[in-house]
Design a protein around this motif. Structure first.
Motif, mmCIF file in Angstrom:
data_model
loop_
_atom_site.group_PDB
_atom_site.id
_atom_site.type_symbol
_atom_site.label_atom_id
_atom_site.label_comp_id
_atom_site.label_asym_id
_atom_site.label_seq_id
_atom_site.Cartn_x
_atom_site.Cartn_y
_atom_site.Cartn_z
ATOM 1 N N ILE A 132 -8.222 -18.223 -8.650
ATOM 2 C CA ILE A 132 -6.949 -18.912 -8.391
ATOM 3 C C ILE A 132 -5.776 -18.020 -8.809
ATOM 4 O O ILE A 132 -4.777 -17.922 -8.093
ATOM 5 N N LEU A 133 -5.891 -17.376 -9.957
ATOM 6 C CA LEU A 133 -4.813 -16.487 -10.416
ATOM 7 C C LEU A 133 -4.576 -15.349 -9.431
ATOM 8 O O LEU A 133 -3.423 -14.967 -9.179
ATOM 9 N N HIS A 134 -5.652 -14.818 -8.860
ATOM 10 C CA HIS A 134 -5.492 -13.749 -7.880
ATOM 11 C C HIS A 134 -4.825 -14.263 -6.600
ATOM 12 O O HIS A 134 -4.004 -13.572 -5.997
ATOM 13 N N VAL A 135 -5.168 -15.475 -6.194
ATOM 14 C CA VAL A 135 -4.518 -16.064 -5.017
ATOM 15 C C VAL A 135 -3.034 -16.302 -5.300
ATOM 16 O O VAL A 135 -2.171 -15.976 -4.479
ATOM 17 N N LEU A 136 -2.722 -16.850 -6.471
ATOM 18 C CA LEU A 136 -1.318 -17.109 -6.808
ATOM 19 C C LEU A 136 -0.518 -15.809 -6.921
ATOM 20 O O LEU A 136 0.663 -15.771 -6.570
ATOM 21 N N GLY A 137 -1.164 -14.739 -7.386
ATOM 22 C CA GLY A 137 -0.511 -13.424 -7.377
ATOM 23 C C GLY A 137 -0.162 -13.016 -5.954
ATOM 24 O O GLY A 137 0.925 -12.488 -5.691
ATOM 25 N N GLY A 138 -1.068 -13.295 -5.016
ATOM 26 C CA GLY A 138 -0.797 -13.024 -3.610
ATOM 27 C C GLY A 138 0.341 -13.875 -3.068
ATOM 28 O O GLY A 138 1.142 -13.410 -2.271
ATOM 29 N N VAL A 139 0.424 -15.120 -3.527
ATOM 30 C CA VAL A 139 1.519 -16.013 -3.109
ATOM 31 C C VAL A 139 2.862 -15.430 -3.560
ATOM 32 O O VAL A 139 3.840 -15.442 -2.808
ATOM 33 N N VAL A 140 2.914 -14.901 -4.775
ATOM 34 C CA VAL A 140 4.152 -14.283 -5.268
ATOM 35 C C VAL A 140 4.545 -13.115 -4.363
ATOM 36 O O VAL A 140 5.711 -12.978 -3.983
ATOM 37 N N VAL A 141 3.579 -12.301 -3.994
ATOM 38 C CA VAL A 141 3.862 -11.173 -3.096
ATOM 39 C C VAL A 141 4.385 -11.677 -1.747
ATOM 40 O O VAL A 141 5.346 -11.128 -1.201
ATOM 41 N N LEU A 142 3.789 -12.734 -1.237
ATOM 42 C CA LEU A 142 4.253 -13.293 0.040
ATOM 43 C C LEU A 142 5.686 -13.800 -0.070
ATOM 44 O O LEU A 142 6.480 -13.637 0.868
ATOM 45 N N MET A 143 6.025 -14.387 -1.201
ATOM 46 C CA MET A 143 7.395 -14.865 -1.404
ATOM 47 C C MET A 143 8.369 -13.694 -1.447
ATOM 48 O O MET A 143 9.477 -13.777 -0.903
ATOM 49 N N VAL A 144 7.961 -12.613 -2.078
ATOM 50 C CA VAL A 144 8.801 -11.412 -2.118
ATOM 51 C C VAL A 144 8.995 -10.866 -0.705
ATOM 52 O O VAL A 144 10.112 -10.509 -0.312
ATOM 53 N N LEU A 145 7.921 -10.824 0.080
ATOM 54 C CA LEU A 145 8.040 -10.346 1.461
ATOM 55 C C LEU A 145 8.954 -11.249 2.285
ATOM 56 O O LEU A 145 9.719 -10.766 3.116
ATOM 57 N N PHE A 146 8.882 -12.551 2.034
ATOM 58 C CA PHE A 146 9.748 -13.493 2.732
ATOM 59 C C PHE A 146 11.218 -13.193 2.425
ATOM 60 O O PHE A 146 12.046 -13.105 3.329
ATOM 61 N N VAL A 147 11.531 -13.023 1.149
ATOM 62 C CA VAL A 147 12.915 -12.727 0.749
ATOM 63 C C VAL A 147 13.359 -11.391 1.341
ATOM 64 O O VAL A 147 14.473 -11.262 1.855
ATOM 65 N N ARG A 148 12.473 -10.408 1.296
ATOM 66 C CA ARG A 148 12.820 -9.089 1.849
ATOM 67 C C ARG A 148 13.063 -9.139 3.356
ATOM 68 O O ARG A 148 13.801 -8.322 3.890
ATOM 69 N N ALA A 149 12.433 -10.090 4.026
ATOM 70 C CA ALA A 149 12.605 -10.205 5.477
ATOM 71 C C ALA A 149 14.058 -10.515 5.842
ATOM 72 O O ALA A 149 14.511 -10.164 6.930
ATOM 73 N N PHE A 150 14.775 -11.145 4.933
ATOM 74 C CA PHE A 150 16.184 -11.452 5.200
ATOM 75 C C PHE A 150 17.078 -10.230 5.006
ATOM 76 O O PHE A 150 18.176 -10.182 5.515
ATOM 77 N N ARG A 151 16.591 -9.273 4.244
ATOM 78 C CA ARG A 151 17.394 -8.080 3.977
ATOM 79 C C ARG A 151 16.972 -6.891 4.825
ATOM 80 O O ARG A 151 17.623 -5.860 4.816
ATOM 81 N N THR A 152 15.849 -7.003 5.527
ATOM 82 C CA THR A 152 15.323 -5.887 6.299
ATOM 83 C C THR A 152 16.067 -5.749 7.615
ATOM 84 O O THR A 152 16.166 -6.707 8.373
ATOM 85 N N ARG A 153 16.563 -4.567 7.836
ATOM 86 C CA ARG A 153 17.180 -4.276 9.129
ATOM 87 C C ARG A 153 16.068 -3.840 10.066
ATOM 88 O O ARG A 153 15.191 -3.068 9.691
ATOM 89 N N VAL A 154 16.085 -4.325 11.255
ATOM 90 C CA VAL A 154 14.987 -4.098 12.196
ATOM 91 C C VAL A 154 14.718 -2.612 12.402
ATOM 92 O O VAL A 154 13.583 -2.194 12.534
ATOM 93 N N ARG A 155 15.731 -1.796 12.368
ATOM 94 C CA ARG A 155 15.538 -0.357 12.582
ATOM 95 C C ARG A 155 14.901 0.345 11.384
ATOM 96 O O ARG A 155 14.311 1.399 11.545
ATOM 97 N N THR A 156 15.049 -0.196 10.200
ATOM 98 C CA THR A 156 14.626 0.526 9.001
ATOM 99 C C THR A 156 13.418 -0.104 8.307
ATOM 100 O O THR A 156 13.125 0.241 7.183
ATOM 101 N N TYR A 157 12.737 -0.993 8.965
ATOM 102 C CA TYR A 157 11.648 -1.687 8.292
ATOM 103 C C TYR A 157 10.382 -0.834 8.260
ATOM 104 O O TYR A 157 10.181 0.039 9.090
ATOM 105 N N SER A 158 9.537 -1.123 7.288
ATOM 106 C CA SER A 158 8.246 -0.461 7.155
ATOM 107 C C SER A 158 7.161 -1.527 7.221
ATOM 108 O O SER A 158 7.287 -2.593 6.610
ATOM 109 N N THR A 159 6.080 -1.220 7.912
ATOM 110 C CA THR A 159 4.976 -2.172 8.014
ATOM 111 C C THR A 159 4.035 -2.106 6.819
ATOM 112 O O THR A 159 3.178 -2.966 6.674
ATOM 113 N N VAL A 160 4.204 -1.124 5.958
ATOM 114 C CA VAL A 160 3.276 -0.937 4.844
ATOM 115 C C VAL A 160 3.195 -2.162 3.929
ATOM 116 O O VAL A 160 2.090 -2.609 3.600
ATOM 117 N N PRO A 161 4.310 -2.762 3.502
ATOM 118 C CA PRO A 161 4.173 -3.917 2.602
ATOM 119 C C PRO A 161 3.369 -5.075 3.200
ATOM 120 O O PRO A 161 2.507 -5.635 2.522
#
Length: 187
Positions: A132-161
């Motif tokens: 469960i802790l490992h899944v919740l760690g993944g949830v935190v990462v997904l939340m970070v990616l969600f927030v970053r999606a609002f700041r990512t400019r389409v031209r400068t995004y990276s698919t690595v994360p």
């Protein structure tokens, strides 16, 4: 000087680090399940059925694997609106998975199997709780990616994360399937 082909064949450091982390996590869970097998051979071992909600949580986590796969595809297609929705759904499914697991713990407790009652129940609590802790760690990462999606400019995004997050998410999903099969067969 490195040729263009040699650069293409190199693995990104974040991806490499994720593979090392997943190997370490795998070794930890192999150790847990090995200890479970050894302790199960003792005379005082108590077998019991897994809570039915653990099977429900399996459907939830499999759905989350589908949604993160679709999110990654949408990100690569630069459809940020669909990507944000799918990342959100994946995170919510991860939380729903954890809630199902906690409900399973409550079910075990209600059936006379609290954490410290039997060694077999204790193993379930520790192994599933660690997952469960490992899944919740993944949830935190997904939340970070969600927030970053609002700041990512389409031209400068990276698919690595999203690729790293997706790989990890599929890994913890597969790990749960392994654990469920293990617990079902090793009672």
């Amino acid at each position: 000087m490195m040729t263009m082909n040699a650069q293409k064949n190199k693995i990104h450091p974040h991806k490499y680090s994720m593979w090392i982390a997943m190997a370490s996590i795998t070794m930890m869970f192999v150790g847990f399940t090995s200890a479970y097998v050894v302790k199960r051979a003792q005379a005082n071992w108590f077998s019991f059925e897994l809570p039915p909600v653990f099977y429900v949580s399996t459907v939830v986590i499999l759905l989350s694997s589908l949604t993160i796969y679709l999110a990654q595809r949408q990100f690569k297609a630069r459809n940020m609106s669909a990507y944000k929705q799918l990342i959100s759904v994946t995170a919510l499914l991860g939380i729903a998975f954890a809630v199902c697991q906690v409900i399973g713990f409550s079910d075990m407790k209600a059936h006379g199997l609290p954490l410290n009652k039997t060694v077999s129940a204790s193993f379930i609590y520790v192994i599933v709780g660690t997952h469960i802790l490992h899944v919740l760690g993944g949830v935190v990462v997904l939340m970070v990616l969600f927030v970053r999606a609002f700041r990512t400019r389409v031209r400068t995004y990276s698919t690595v994360p999203i690729e790293v997050a997706s790989t990890y998410w599929h890994f913890v999903d597969g790990l749960w399937i392994y654990l469920l099969i293990f617990f079902s067969l090793a009672r």
